[in-house]
Design a protein around this motif. Structure first.
Motif, PDB file in Angstrom:
ATOM      1  N   ALA A  20     -92.122  -8.160  -5.620  1.00 58.84           N
ATOM      2  CA  ALA A  20     -91.729  -7.434  -6.830  1.00 58.84           C
ATOM      3  C   ALA A  20     -92.921  -7.218  -7.755  1.00 58.84           C
ATOM      4  N   THR A  36     -96.288  -5.391  -5.573  1.00 54.30           N
ATOM      5  CA  THR A  36     -96.265  -4.117  -4.860  1.00 54.30           C
ATOM      6  C   THR A  36     -95.433  -3.045  -5.537  1.00 54.30           C
ATOM      7  N   ASP A  37     -94.617  -3.406  -6.508  1.00 52.87           N
ATOM      8  CA  ASP A  37     -93.755  -2.420  -7.148  1.00 52.87           C
ATOM      9  C   ASP A  37     -94.399  -1.937  -8.440  1.00 52.87           C
ATOM     10  N   ARG A  38     -94.667  -0.639  -8.512  1.00 52.84           N
ATOM     11  CA  ARG A  38     -95.339  -0.076  -9.671  1.00 52.84           C
ATOM     12  C   ARG A  38     -94.477  -0.130 -10.931  1.00 52.84           C
ATOM     13  N   ASN A  39     -93.191  -0.366 -10.791  1.00 56.44           N
ATOM     14  CA  ASN A  39     -92.310  -0.453 -11.947  1.00 56.44           C
ATOM     15  C   ASN A  39     -92.209  -1.860 -12.516  1.00 56.44           C
ATOM     16  N   TYR A  84     -86.633  -6.595  -0.253  1.00 58.83           N
ATOM     17  CA  TYR A  84     -87.116  -5.964  -1.480  1.00 58.83           C
ATOM     18  C   TYR A  84     -87.417  -4.489  -1.253  1.00 58.83           C
ATOM     19  N   ASN A  85     -87.891  -4.144  -0.078  1.00 58.49           N
ATOM     20  CA  ASN A  85     -88.102  -2.735   0.228  1.00 58.49           C
ATOM     21  C   ASN A  85     -86.797  -1.958   0.203  1.00 58.49           C
ATOM     22  N   ARG A 130     -85.895  -1.480  -3.571  1.00 54.63           N
ATOM     23  CA  ARG A 130     -86.962  -0.904  -4.399  1.00 54.63           C
ATOM     24  C   ARG A 130     -86.512   0.429  -4.998  1.00 54.63           C
ATOM     25  N   ASP A 131     -86.837   0.654  -6.271  1.00 57.02           N
ATOM     26  CA  ASP A 131     -86.460   1.889  -6.952  1.00 57.02           C
ATOM     27  C   ASP A 131     -87.428   2.989  -6.551  1.00 57.02           C
ATOM     28  N   THR A 132     -86.939   3.945  -5.769  1.00 49.84           N
ATOM     29  CA  THR A 132     -87.777   5.061  -5.330  1.00 49.84           C
ATOM     30  C   THR A 132     -87.510   6.333  -6.129  1.00 49.84           C
ATOM     31  N   PRO A 175     -90.594   6.370  -9.473  1.00 48.79           N
ATOM     32  CA  PRO A 175     -91.761   5.672  -8.938  1.00 48.79           C
ATOM     33  C   PRO A 175     -92.812   5.313  -9.967  1.00 48.79           C
TER      34      PRO A 175
END
Length: 293
Positions: free
Chosen positions: A181, A184-187, A252-253, A256-258, A261
């Motif tokens: 989280a 790797t997640d930009r959010n 998590y993938n 993940r909120d796509t 982004p």
């Protein structure tokens, strides 16, 4: 008849040409191979490998050392103190070498990140070899420092094997899920990413310690096992953490909120993300060489 044969021969020789050494088909093959190798192993890759050796050495030295001292004399280092030390060393190493190698320090973490394409597969064997080298070296160092005691923080199941297996799986899942989280997640918020991962290690160690020892790391268990030649339940600390780590990365993938982004970027570490957040800048990187904690 002779004219027909001659025309046929002329057609064959005109359509079949000998390979030209300078033709793109022949000369591009070595270049393609070199290009592929350079992409898989960039010029700074040896520094990443060496950073993983140092990081894993310090992780095992502090984590196993504090656990061993707790067993030897709990009045000096309590079990809670040993768990906190394990979490703190993860935190400081993320800020120290995260921008170089991603501060994995755990074969299960490296495998999980490769499984979801955050670490190139060709780099995985070198990461694992570096982590095992650091863990084994730290364990032999502890063995010499803590003699005559053979307590160097080795992990072994205190209950049944199935209890230890599930505990290692769940605690590793927790740690890697949080790592995915914040790394790797930009959010995700990145200012305290290293603290978040370190706290997850600390919490998981407190919960898992009485049952499995709270390893969550095959290298953390294998190093002391080799140093003191004790392999009780060793397979648990490979199957449990690896399974939990891969499941965490995959799950998590999935969530993940796509749809939102955020700003596009590709970081090489948690610490790099923190520096960007503090300075208020975001840079665009190349996703092909992404390697995160």
């Amino acid at each position: 008849m002779d004219g027909t044969s001659q025309n046929t021969l002329t057609f064959i020789t005109s359509t079949i040409e000998a390979p030209n050494p300078t033709s793109p088909e022949v000369s591009s093959s070595p270049r393609l191979s070199l290009s592929t190798i350079s992409q898989a192993y960039p010029p700074g890759f040896p520094r990443k490998v060496f950073a993983e050796v140092i990081g894993t050495f310090l992780l095992v030295f502090v984590g196993s050392g504090s656990a061993g001292l707790s067993v030897i004399d709990e009045t000096r280092v309590s079990k809670l103190g040993a768990s906190i030390a394990g979490g703190l060393i993860v935190t400081v190493m993320i800020y120290s070498i995260g921008h170089i190698s991603g501060a994995h320090m755990n074969p299960a973490v490296s495998l999980a990140f490769s499984a979801v394409r955050h670490l190139p597969w060709p780099q995985l064997p070198f990461y694992v070899a570096a982590q095992l080298t650091g863990a084994i070296s730290a364990s032999y160092t502890l063995r010499e420092l803590l003699e005559p005691s053979h307590e160097i923080g080795q992990t072994s199941p205190a209950g049944s094997h199935i209890q230890a297996l599930i505990m290692e799986m769940v605690t590793t899942y927790t740690m890697v899920f949080i790592s995915m989280a914040v790394a790797t997640d930009r959010n995700a918020t990145g200012q305290l990413s290293g603290v978040a991962v370190g706290c997850s290690v600390c919490i998981a160690s407190i919960v898992a310690g009485p049952i499995s020892g709270g390893s969550m790391n095959p290298a953390r268990t294998l190093g002391p096992a080799i140093a003191i030649s004790s392999y009780k339940g060793l397979w648990l600390y490979f199957v449990g953490p690896i399974t939990g780590a891969v499941l965490a990365a995959w799950s998590y993938n999935v969530i993940r909120d796509t749809e939102h982004p955020g700003f596009p970027f590709s970081l090489s570490s948690l610490s790099f993300k923190i520096r960007q957040s503090i300075s208020g800048t975001e840079k665009v990187g190349q996703r092909g060489h992404q390697c995160l904690v």
